[in-house]
Write a protein that holds these residues in place. Structure first.
Motif, PDB file in Angstrom:
ATOM      1  N   PHE A 124      16.397  36.178  35.254  1.00  0.00           N
ATOM      2  CA  PHE A 124      16.781  35.035  36.073  1.00  0.00           C
ATOM      3  C   PHE A 124      17.252  33.916  35.142  1.00  0.00           C
ATOM      4  O   PHE A 124      16.456  33.361  34.369  1.00  0.00           O
ATOM      5  CB  PHE A 124      15.590  34.564  36.907  1.00  0.00           C
ATOM      6  CG  PHE A 124      15.868  33.424  37.858  1.00  0.00           C
ATOM      7  CD1 PHE A 124      16.081  33.656  39.207  1.00  0.00           C
ATOM      8  CD2 PHE A 124      15.889  32.114  37.404  1.00  0.00           C
ATOM      9  CE1 PHE A 124      16.319  32.613  40.087  1.00  0.00           C
ATOM     10  CE2 PHE A 124      16.125  31.053  38.268  1.00  0.00           C
ATOM     11  CZ  PHE A 124      16.346  31.306  39.624  1.00  0.00           C
ATOM     12  N   VAL A 125      18.551  33.612  35.187  1.00  0.00           N
ATOM     13  CA  VAL A 125      19.119  32.545  34.366  1.00  0.00           C
ATOM     14  C   VAL A 125      19.442  31.364  35.277  1.00  0.00           C
ATOM     15  O   VAL A 125      20.218  31.504  36.229  1.00  0.00           O
ATOM     16  CB  VAL A 125      20.390  33.018  33.634  1.00  0.00           C
ATOM     17  CG1 VAL A 125      20.964  31.875  32.790  1.00  0.00           C
ATOM     18  CG2 VAL A 125      20.089  34.237  32.764  1.00  0.00           C
ATOM     19  N   HIS A 186      11.625  37.561  33.880  1.00  0.00           N
ATOM     20  CA  HIS A 186      11.805  36.683  32.729  1.00  0.00           C
ATOM     21  C   HIS A 186      12.859  35.634  33.082  1.00  0.00           C
ATOM     22  O   HIS A 186      13.948  35.969  33.566  1.00  0.00           O
ATOM     23  CB  HIS A 186      12.230  37.486  31.507  1.00  0.00           C
ATOM     24  CG  HIS A 186      11.220  38.505  31.087  1.00  0.00           C
ATOM     25  ND1 HIS A 186       9.949  38.164  30.647  1.00  0.00           N
ATOM     26  CD2 HIS A 186      11.266  39.861  31.060  1.00  0.00           C
ATOM     27  CE1 HIS A 186       9.272  39.261  30.355  1.00  0.00           C
ATOM     28  NE2 HIS A 186      10.045  40.299  30.602  1.00  0.00           N
ATOM     29  N   THR A 187      12.533  34.382  32.832  1.00  0.00           N
ATOM     30  CA  THR A 187      13.413  33.280  33.224  1.00  0.00           C
ATOM     31  C   THR A 187      13.765  32.402  32.032  1.00  0.00           C
ATOM     32  O   THR A 187      13.007  32.295  31.063  1.00  0.00           O
ATOM     33  CB  THR A 187      12.746  32.395  34.289  1.00  0.00           C
ATOM     34  OG1 THR A 187      11.639  31.689  33.698  1.00  0.00           O
ATOM     35  CG2 THR A 187      12.244  33.213  35.468  1.00  0.00           C
ATOM     36  N   CYS A 188      14.917  31.762  32.120  1.00  0.00           N
ATOM     37  CA  CYS A 188      15.269  30.720  31.159  1.00  0.00           C
ATOM     38  C   CYS A 188      16.183  29.717  31.855  1.00  0.00           C
ATOM     39  O   CYS A 188      16.701  29.985  32.952  1.00  0.00           O
ATOM     40  CB  CYS A 188      15.945  31.289  29.915  1.00  0.00           C
ATOM     41  SG  CYS A 188      17.595  31.960  30.185  1.00  0.00           S
ATOM     42  N   ALA A 189      16.378  28.564  31.235  1.00  0.00           N
ATOM     43  CA  ALA A 189      17.189  27.492  31.822  1.00  0.00           C
ATOM     44  C   ALA A 189      18.284  27.079  30.848  1.00  0.00           C
ATOM     45  O   ALA A 189      18.034  26.907  29.653  1.00  0.00           O
ATOM     46  CB  ALA A 189      16.319  26.290  32.179  1.00  0.00           C
ATOM     47  N   ILE A 190      19.476  26.911  31.373  1.00  0.00           N
ATOM     48  CA  ILE A 190      20.619  26.432  30.600  1.00  0.00           C
ATOM     49  C   ILE A 190      20.950  25.021  31.064  1.00  0.00           C
ATOM     50  O   ILE A 190      21.107  24.769  32.260  1.00  0.00           O
ATOM     51  CB  ILE A 190      21.838  27.347  30.803  1.00  0.00           C
ATOM     52  CG1 ILE A 190      21.537  28.753  30.299  1.00  0.00           C
ATOM     53  CG2 ILE A 190      23.070  26.776  30.119  1.00  0.00           C
ATOM     54  CD1 ILE A 190      21.229  28.839  28.825  1.00  0.00           C
ATOM     55  N   ALA A 242      22.335  34.196  27.345  1.00  0.00           N
ATOM     56  CA  ALA A 242      20.988  33.936  27.851  1.00  0.00           C
ATOM     57  C   ALA A 242      20.457  35.133  28.615  1.00  0.00           C
ATOM     58  O   ALA A 242      19.276  35.504  28.472  1.00  0.00           O
ATOM     59  CB  ALA A 242      20.999  32.701  28.752  1.00  0.00           C
ATOM     60  N   SER A 243      21.317  35.776  29.410  1.00  0.00           N
ATOM     61  CA  SER A 243      20.869  36.956  30.162  1.00  0.00           C
ATOM     62  C   SER A 243      20.498  38.093  29.218  1.00  0.00           C
ATOM     63  O   SER A 243      19.538  38.833  29.461  1.00  0.00           O
ATOM     64  CB  SER A 243      21.953  37.403  31.149  1.00  0.00           C
ATOM     65  OG  SER A 243      23.025  38.061  30.495  1.00  0.00           O
ATOM     66  N   VAL A 244      21.251  38.242  28.125  1.00  0.00           N
ATOM     67  CA  VAL A 244      20.927  39.258  27.128  1.00  0.00           C
ATOM     68  C   VAL A 244      19.601  38.921  26.451  1.00  0.00           C
ATOM     69  O   VAL A 244      18.795  39.803  26.146  1.00  0.00           O
ATOM     70  CB  VAL A 244      22.065  39.376  26.092  1.00  0.00           C
ATOM     71  CG1 VAL A 244      21.682  40.310  24.956  1.00  0.00           C
ATOM     72  CG2 VAL A 244      23.345  39.859  26.772  1.00  0.00           C
ATOM     73  N   ALA A 259      14.516  34.792  24.854  1.00  0.00           N
ATOM     74  CA  ALA A 259      14.877  33.614  25.658  1.00  0.00           C
ATOM     75  C   ALA A 259      13.879  33.323  26.770  1.00  0.00           C
ATOM     76  O   ALA A 259      14.013  32.313  27.465  1.00  0.00           O
ATOM     77  CB  ALA A 259      16.266  33.800  26.258  1.00  0.00           C
ATOM     78  N   ALA A 260      12.904  34.176  26.954  1.00  0.00           N
ATOM     79  CA  ALA A 260      11.972  34.034  28.080  1.00  0.00           C
ATOM     80  C   ALA A 260      11.209  32.715  28.013  1.00  0.00           C
ATOM     81  O   ALA A 260      10.592  32.384  27.001  1.00  0.00           O
ATOM     82  CB  ALA A 260      10.996  35.199  28.093  1.00  0.00           C
ATOM     83  N   GLY A 261      11.282  31.961  29.112  1.00  0.00           N
ATOM     84  CA  GLY A 261      10.559  30.700  29.194  1.00  0.00           C
ATOM     85  C   GLY A 261      11.190  29.552  28.439  1.00  0.00           C
ATOM     86  O   GLY A 261      10.598  28.474  28.335  1.00  0.00           O
TER      87      GLY A 261
END
Length: 287
Positions: A124-125, A186-190, A242-244, A259-261
């Motif tokens: 999840f991006v 697994h999530t990250c924020a751009i 980021a998705s990678v 990139a998780a979190g």
């Protein structure tokens, strides 16, 4: 971390919320170009300037609303990764509609996250904003170690509400699927800077309209003030990277994606004075 070109993209299925927008459409097309098996654009709009081009190139355009969980349940089935770009209230008269800003940006984001948890999506991006750390006070050489700007000190509801939404996304990192306890989201924020490029639909048309009627004759801020911008293609590349970075089966990082979190500021790396480097040259080029 050794990652092959297009790893996590080729053969996978993706949803892009807000996929009929300026950035969303560019992302959809780039995912297909890199070998995605399917790309679904989910948007409340039935049409946009990019609609025909997306369909012609194989993007599946779905009309759906992130504030309606049933829409997300239908749209997200069978996908490997979600890019959540849909948002509301960043500029213009939208900024005054606090209730709708919260409904879309917080409740809508929660709906997408909940469906991801329920059906076992792994990546999840989230496209956030640098406003989560900015409230009008100068930042020099800031980085991701900056704390969130105090919620009650934000100068507009958009920054405050987006801060809440981003924190919800990052706190959801690692949460197991309801149906498969060994599958985790697994999530990250751009956090993009101001975005520009062919087809941009928020800033430049409004700036030009104001200029044409003679309302842009005052510089706002000191000439030394600089702002970050990001070209749309650079932002799309950052989203894909980021998705990678959320893949949990990369050798050496199994179960612990890099990139998780995490949250990342994205820009061209060359801050400029908006008036001197963008608005003035634009007006001169158009006489």
């Amino acid at each position: 971390m050794a990652v092959r070109e297009n790893e996590g993209i080729k053969g996978n299925r993706f949803v892009v919320t807000g996929g009929l927008g300026f950035v969303g459409s560019a992302l959809c097309l780039e995912l297909l170009k890199r070998g995605a098996a399917e790309v679904r654009s989910v948007d409340t709009r039935a049409y946009s300037p990019w609609y025909q081009h997306l369909q012609k190139n194989g993007v599946r355009c779905i009309r759906g609303d992130v504030t309606q969980k049933k829409d997300m349940e239908k749209a997200l089935q069978g996908v490997n990764c979600v890019f959540h770009l849909a948002s509301y209230g960043m500029s213009s008269k939208e900024m005054l509609q606090t209730g709708l800003i919260e409904e879309v940006n917080v409740n809508g984001t929660c709906n997408v996250l909940d469906v991801c948890h329920e059906i076992g999506i792994r990546r999840f991006v989230y496209v956030s904003t640098y406003n989560v750390v900015f409230g009008g006070k100068e930042i020099i050489n800031g980085n991701e170690s900056l704390p969130y700007y105090p919620i009650d000190e934000h100068v507009d509801p958009y920054g405050r509400i987006m801060s809440t939404a981003e924190q919800l996304v990052l706190k959801s990192n690692g949460r197991p699927s309801e149906k498969q306890s060994d599958v985790h989201l697994h999530t990250c924020a751009i956090r993009p800077a101001a975005i520009y490029g062919p087809g941009e639909e928020r800033y430049f048309s409004r700036i030009l309209s104001l200029g044409q009627i003679g309302l842009l004759f005052v510089r706002v801020g000191d000439a030394s003030v600089k702002t970050d911008w990001v070209y749309v293609d650079n932002l799309v590349q950052a989203l894909i990277l980021a998705s990678v970075g959320l893949l949990d089966d990369i050798s050496g990082r199994e179960g612990n994606p890099i990139a998780a979190g995490q949250a990342y500021f994205i820009s061209d790396g060359s801050p400029v004075n908006t008036f001197d480097s963008i608005i003035s040259p634009l007006f001169k080029s158009l006489d």
